[in-house]
Each structure stands twice: as structure tokens, then as C-alpha cells.
Design a protein around this motif. Structure first.
Motif, mmCIF file in Angstrom:
data_model
loop_
_atom_site.group_PDB
_atom_site.id
_atom_site.type_symbol
_atom_site.label_atom_id
_atom_site.label_comp_id
_atom_site.label_asym_id
_atom_site.label_seq_id
_atom_site.Cartn_x
_atom_site.Cartn_y
_atom_site.Cartn_z
ATOM 1 N N LYS A 130 14.131 101.808 26.796
ATOM 2 C CA LYS A 130 14.018 103.011 26.821
ATOM 3 C C LYS A 130 14.936 103.988 26.300
ATOM 4 O O LYS A 130 14.972 104.919 25.101
ATOM 5 C CB LYS A 130 13.727 103.794 27.995
ATOM 6 C CG LYS A 130 12.666 103.050 28.974
ATOM 7 C CD LYS A 130 11.454 103.288 28.130
ATOM 8 C CE LYS A 130 10.865 104.649 28.293
ATOM 9 N NZ LYS A 130 9.576 104.965 27.704
ATOM 10 N N LEU A 131 16.507 103.455 26.356
ATOM 11 C CA LEU A 131 17.598 104.016 25.646
ATOM 12 C C LEU A 131 17.449 103.906 24.346
ATOM 13 O O LEU A 131 17.996 104.677 23.324
ATOM 14 C CB LEU A 131 19.001 103.638 26.290
ATOM 15 C CG LEU A 131 19.088 103.987 27.625
ATOM 16 C CD1 LEU A 131 20.454 103.321 28.177
ATOM 17 C CD2 LEU A 131 19.410 105.556 27.749
ATOM 18 N N HIS A 132 17.216 102.720 23.777
ATOM 19 C CA HIS A 132 16.916 102.209 22.495
ATOM 20 C C HIS A 132 15.905 103.230 21.706
ATOM 21 O O HIS A 132 16.082 103.597 20.629
ATOM 22 C CB HIS A 132 16.706 100.700 22.348
ATOM 23 C CG HIS A 132 16.690 100.118 20.698
ATOM 24 N ND1 HIS A 132 17.706 100.069 20.313
ATOM 25 C CD2 HIS A 132 15.591 99.997 19.907
ATOM 26 C CE1 HIS A 132 17.558 99.817 18.978
ATOM 27 N NE2 HIS A 132 16.550 99.682 18.995
ATOM 28 N N ALA A 133 14.773 103.601 22.306
ATOM 29 C CA ALA A 133 13.731 104.236 21.922
ATOM 30 C C ALA A 133 14.261 105.675 21.589
ATOM 31 O O ALA A 133 14.092 106.318 20.678
ATOM 32 C CB ALA A 133 12.553 104.172 22.656
ATOM 33 N N ILE A 134 14.924 106.230 22.780
ATOM 34 C CA ILE A 134 15.430 107.499 22.657
ATOM 35 C C ILE A 134 16.561 107.736 21.530
ATOM 36 O O ILE A 134 16.612 108.517 20.751
ATOM 37 C CB ILE A 134 16.243 108.059 23.897
ATOM 38 C CG1 ILE A 134 15.012 107.986 25.144
ATOM 39 C CG2 ILE A 134 17.026 109.214 23.857
ATOM 40 C CD1 ILE A 134 15.751 108.315 26.515
ATOM 41 N N TYR A 135 17.309 106.646 21.166
ATOM 42 C CA TYR A 135 18.307 106.826 20.330
ATOM 43 C C TYR A 135 17.743 106.687 18.861
ATOM 44 O O TYR A 135 18.252 107.470 18.159
ATOM 45 C CB TYR A 135 19.208 105.488 20.325
ATOM 46 C CG TYR A 135 20.214 105.280 19.337
ATOM 47 C CD1 TYR A 135 21.453 106.140 18.975
ATOM 48 C CD2 TYR A 135 19.985 104.381 18.262
ATOM 49 C CE1 TYR A 135 22.160 105.851 18.159
ATOM 50 C CE2 TYR A 135 20.869 103.954 17.225
ATOM 51 C CZ TYR A 135 21.880 104.979 17.115
ATOM 52 O OH TYR A 135 22.775 104.751 15.996
ATOM 53 N N LEU A 184 18.349 120.831 29.389
ATOM 54 C CA LEU A 184 19.001 119.512 29.889
ATOM 55 C C LEU A 184 18.559 118.131 29.274
ATOM 56 O O LEU A 184 19.395 117.116 29.088
ATOM 57 C CB LEU A 184 18.625 119.468 31.596
ATOM 58 C CG LEU A 184 19.684 118.177 32.300
ATOM 59 C CD1 LEU A 184 20.985 118.469 32.059
ATOM 60 C CD2 LEU A 184 19.153 118.460 33.648
ATOM 61 N N ALA A 185 17.312 118.203 29.306
ATOM 62 C CA ALA A 185 16.885 116.855 28.646
ATOM 63 C C ALA A 185 17.278 116.618 27.097
ATOM 64 O O ALA A 185 17.732 115.596 26.609
ATOM 65 C CB ALA A 185 15.186 116.912 28.344
ATOM 66 N N THR A 186 17.297 117.875 26.264
ATOM 67 C CA THR A 186 17.948 117.994 24.906
ATOM 68 C C THR A 186 19.526 117.397 25.166
ATOM 69 O O THR A 186 19.867 116.665 24.089
ATOM 70 C CB THR A 186 17.939 119.164 24.513
ATOM 71 O OG1 THR A 186 16.623 119.569 24.291
ATOM 72 C CG2 THR A 186 18.307 119.151 23.042
ATOM 73 N N LYS A 187 20.009 117.976 26.009
ATOM 74 C CA LYS A 187 21.603 117.337 25.899
ATOM 75 C C LYS A 187 21.603 116.132 26.562
ATOM 76 O O LYS A 187 22.764 115.503 25.921
ATOM 77 C CB LYS A 187 22.124 118.294 27.159
ATOM 78 C CG LYS A 187 22.513 119.694 26.758
ATOM 79 C CD LYS A 187 23.348 120.683 27.854
ATOM 80 C CE LYS A 187 23.290 122.226 27.451
ATOM 81 N NZ LYS A 187 23.860 122.831 28.403
ATOM 82 N N ILE A 188 20.963 115.387 27.456
ATOM 83 C CA ILE A 188 20.870 114.039 27.479
ATOM 84 C C ILE A 188 20.138 113.305 26.481
ATOM 85 O O ILE A 188 21.422 112.079 26.336
ATOM 86 C CB ILE A 188 20.013 114.002 28.886
ATOM 87 C CG1 ILE A 188 20.370 114.684 30.073
ATOM 88 C CG2 ILE A 188 19.801 112.337 29.188
ATOM 89 C CD1 ILE A 188 19.586 114.362 31.215
ATOM 90 N N TYR A 196 25.205 105.624 23.181
ATOM 91 C CA TYR A 196 24.259 104.204 22.941
ATOM 92 C C TYR A 196 25.078 103.296 22.162
ATOM 93 O O TYR A 196 24.806 102.243 22.422
ATOM 94 C CB TYR A 196 22.735 104.543 22.841
ATOM 95 C CG TYR A 196 22.133 103.302 22.536
ATOM 96 C CD1 TYR A 196 21.658 102.617 23.718
ATOM 97 C CD2 TYR A 196 21.603 102.812 21.424
ATOM 98 C CE1 TYR A 196 20.935 101.525 23.641
ATOM 99 C CE2 TYR A 196 20.932 101.736 21.163
ATOM 100 C CZ TYR A 196 20.668 100.893 22.428
ATOM 101 O OH TYR A 196 19.843 99.881 22.344
ATOM 102 N N PRO A 197 25.400 103.703 20.942
ATOM 103 C CA PRO A 197 25.900 102.605 19.902
ATOM 104 C C PRO A 197 27.166 101.965 20.419
ATOM 105 O O PRO A 197 27.321 100.472 20.307
ATOM 106 C CB PRO A 197 26.229 103.251 18.871
ATOM 107 C CG PRO A 197 25.415 104.482 18.875
ATOM 108 C CD PRO A 197 25.237 105.008 20.065
ATOM 109 N N GLU A 204 26.294 93.679 23.737
ATOM 110 C CA GLU A 204 26.327 92.505 22.587
ATOM 111 C C GLU A 204 27.490 91.896 22.658
ATOM 112 O O GLU A 204 27.468 90.485 22.466
ATOM 113 C CB GLU A 204 25.690 93.086 21.244
ATOM 114 C CG GLU A 204 24.407 93.622 21.410
ATOM 115 C CD GLU A 204 23.111 92.549 21.743
ATOM 116 O OE1 GLU A 204 23.461 91.368 21.477
ATOM 117 O OE2 GLU A 204 22.328 92.911 22.416
ATOM 118 N N GLY A 205 28.561 92.433 22.489
ATOM 119 C CA GLY A 205 30.094 91.613 22.514
ATOM 120 C C GLY A 205 30.394 90.849 23.716
ATOM 121 O O GLY A 205 30.520 89.808 23.555
#
Length: 393
Positions: A130-135, A184-188, A196-197, A204-205
Motif C-alpha cells: 500500500k505504501l508503494h502504491a501511494i508513493y 490530513l490525508a494529503t499531508k500523510i 518511503y524511499p 532492502e539493504g
């Protein structure tokens, strides 16, 4: 249904652990592909594809929970004949030599470790996807904004054709409708896009570090999650495999004995339990078959695509016909190693590209500079069309 990949001892090889780790991703790809194909004729399946992350997480939650409860292993690990065992380090001292060493003791999984294993196997990958999709959405929005500007700066076709009020009134009404929740959702989302990166790179490291140490036999834990749980993955012995089957039957019999109610209700509940067990068994076999079918189709279509997109290899064209010797041109000597101009053995051989005949460089350069043609064929030529030969035949 087990796959033995080789190796000796109870420690799995790196390739066994890597195969078990990659199996859920292959399973998800196979299910997504299959649902996409069936959705072409059954439109209601598109709703499942719209919630792909939730559907796959629910499916894996059932499979992983059942597998950890019955076999003390994840769904993928149980297929490769692997088991999870709790690790306890006991400090062993030698009074004579006055040195100490650590002795590893394995035991069965505790209830807490099973629950946390489900969290690491299902919940954390779900939130990561989900975080990957948001990013990705935020990155696309930023790219679109950098190329075309913000939406307020863009051209509003609906306002142009309907003749609405100015941009100031539209911004005022938009600010009134914007709720605190949306802000708030926009700030998150912006915070996730920034952090996320770094989170992904750190994850991964760490994963690469643990896999490298496991490959070099420097640690017994394949991942950070296993070390946090205090769990090591080991090969199952023949006795453990036999105990697993008897354990599954005992668990199912115990669940049937716990049924409460009238006899007819117990009969119905027992039938439902038997059906659910059969569905679980067939689901495990079917999912593995789906993975193999997907991999086979992927290989088949990939090879077919390579054949279609590969450049066509045509046979080489035949050589052009030999140039004819002009009647007024200089005749060729019978010995091919001699220059036709000086009748001596060619020195610094050079070819006239328009005809292909070879002469001494000094001889042909003087002739072409004076007459602007080939000495033999009389085809027009220039000194720029004289080429040096490094191997005189």
C-alpha cells in the motif's frame, strides 16, 4: 506435496530459502493473471482486481495461519519440507579450560511466535504494498505537476463552455469544501512520498545483508524478521513429516469434539468443517498448480514473443558482377600480382573502389589525378576513392 532441493543436514541451502521467499510473489502474479483472464467474460471479477491487495492478503492470512498452526511453517516453507523452530541460546561453560560457548537449542513454535509470524508474512507485506502504491501515485502527481503545472493553473474546459464565474470564486468554494480529513490525508501522502524511499532502501539493504551473511554461513537467520522472532528455519526430518500428518488429524478431530448443540446441529457443523478442510487442502494444491502453470505460460509466451520480435536473418546477397575491361583501357597483365600500370610487383597496393582493381598506390594516384577515371574500366573516379589494402591477394 514437497520439493526437495538437495543439501545435507538440517540447515536449508540459500536457494531453498530464496525459492520459499519468492513463491508468494509468483502465486500473486499467477492469481492476478488468472483473474484478469476470467474478468474478460465475468465483469464482477473486476471488483476483486480493484482490491487486489486486500484479496491476496486475506487469502494468504488463511493459508499462513492454517500452515503455521498445523506444520509450524509458512505456506511456502511447508511445500519445500522446511519447518520453523524456536531458537534458544544456552551459555555452556567449561570449568577446566575456563571458556564459554553458545549452544543452540531448537524447540517448537510458541503461540506468540505463530501470531508474529503471520504479521511478518502477511500484514507487513500488505502495508508495504500500500505504501508503494501511494508513493507511485504521489510521484506521478509530482511529475504531472512539473510538466503541466497544478490543476488550478490549468485550463478548465467545463468552466469555459458553461460560462461559470471567475477562478477566484471557484477557489473560495473549493477551500470551503476541503475538509480537515482531506488535508490530513494529503499531508500523510506527502510524508510517505518523502520517507518511503529511505524506508524501502533500508529494508532492502537489511534484507541483502542478512541473505549475504546466510549465504556465507555467518548467521543462522535468513532475515531480520526471523531473528526478531527468535526463529530459525530447518529441514524437516522424516519423523517430523509423519508427526505433521498425525498432528493435522488430531487438530481436526479435536475441533469436531468441541462442537456443541443438538445432534443434528453437530452433524451440520461437522459437515461444514469437513468441507472447509477439503477446500483448504485442494486450495493449497491448486495454488501450487497455478504457480507452475503461470510460470510455464510466461516462459511459453516469452519465447514466442522473442521469436516474433527477433530480426529475420536473410541469406547474404550475391556478389556484384565483375567490371568489364574497356577496349580503350589498359589491359590486365596475366600475372595478378603485377600492377597494370608499371607491370611490376605491386608496392603499397591500393584499390579503386569504383571498379575493384588493385594497383600500386603511386601509379594509380598519378593516373587518377590526371585522367579522373579507372585505368582499366575507364569508370569516372577521384583520388578520394582510392583505398589502401593491408593484405594483398
Amino acid at each position: 506435496m514437497l520439493f526437495q532441493v538437495g543439501g545435507e543436514g538440517t540447515r536449508p541451502t540459500f536457494f531453498e530459502m530464496a525459492a520459499a521467499q519468492q513463491l508468494p510473489a509468483s502465486l500473486r502474479a499467477a492469481l492476478t493473471y488468472s483473474l484478469g483472464v476470467f474478468a474478460l467474460r465475468r465483469s464482477f471479477l473486476h471488483k476483486i482486481l480493484d482490491y487486489e491487495d486486500e484479496f491476496f492478503a486475506s487469502l494468504m492470512l488463511i493459508l499462513e495461519g492454517h500452515s503455521l498452526r498445523t506444520t509450524d511453517a509458512s505456506f511456502a516453507e511447508s511445500l519445500y519440507g522446511l519447518r520453523r523452530k524456536s531458537v534458544r541460546l544456552r551459555l555452556r561453560k567449561d570449568n577446566v579450560r575456563k571458556d564459554s560457548s553458545e549452544e543452540v537449542q531448537h524447540s517448537g513454535l510458541e503461540k506468540r511466535q505463530r501470531i508474529l509470524s503471520v504479521v511478518f508474512l502477511v500484514v507487513i507485506p500488505y502495508f508495504k504494498s500500500k505504501l508503494h502504491a501511494i508513493y507511485n501515485k504521489e510521484r506521478e502527481a509530482r511529475l504531472r505537476e512539473s510538466l503541466w503545472g497544478t490543476e488550478d493553473q490549468g485550463f478548465d474546459e467545463a468552466e469555459f463552455f458553461t460560462g461559470e464565474e471567475s477562478v477566484v470564486s471557484r477557489e473560495t468554494s473549493g477551500n470551503q469544501e476541503l475538509s480537515v480529513r482531506v488535508q490530513l490525508a494529503t499531508k500523510i501522502k506527502k510524508f510517505i512520498a518523502v520517507c518511503y524511499p529511505w524506508i524501502h532502501a533500508s529494508s532492502e539493504g537489511l534484507s541483502f545483508t542478512y541473505q549475504l551473511l546466510y549465504l556465507l554461513d555467518a548467521t543462522g537467520f535468513y532475515s531480520l524478521g526471523l531473528q526478531a522472532l527468535g526463529v530459525q528455519v530447518c529441514r524437516a526430518t522424516g519423523q517430523e513429516l509423519m508427526d505433521t500428518s498425525s498432528r493435522i488429524s488430531k487438530i481436526r478431530n479435536h475441533e469436531r469434539e468441541r462442537l456443541r448443540g443438538p445432534p443434528w446441529l453437530k452433524t451440520v457443523q461437522g459437515a461444514l468443517l469437513s468441507c472447509s478442510y477439503a477446500v483448504l487442502d485442494y486450495a493449497q494444491t491448486g495454488l501450487i498448480a497455478a504457480v507452475f502453470i503461470f510460470k510455464m505460460m510466461e516462459w511459453w509466451y516469452q519465447s514466442a514473443e522473442e521469436r516474433l520480435t527477433a530480426p529475420t536473418v536473410y541469406p547474404p546477397p550475391p556478389p556484384p558482377p565483375a567490371p568489364t575491361v574497356a577496349k580503350e583501357g589498359i589491359p590486365l597483365p596475366p600475372d595478378r600480382s603485377l600492377c597494370a600500370l608499371c607491370l611490376q610487383k605491386r608496392a603499397n597496393p591500393s584499390v579503386v573502389t569504383v571498379s575493384g582493381f588493385v594497383f600500386c598506390y603511386s601509379c594509380v594516384f598519378k593516373y587518377v589525378s590526371k585522367y579522373n577515371r579507372c585505368p582499366v574500366t575507364l569508370i569516372p573516379a577521384s583520388v578520394d576513392q582510392i583505398r589502401r589494402l593491408f593484405h594483398d591477394t
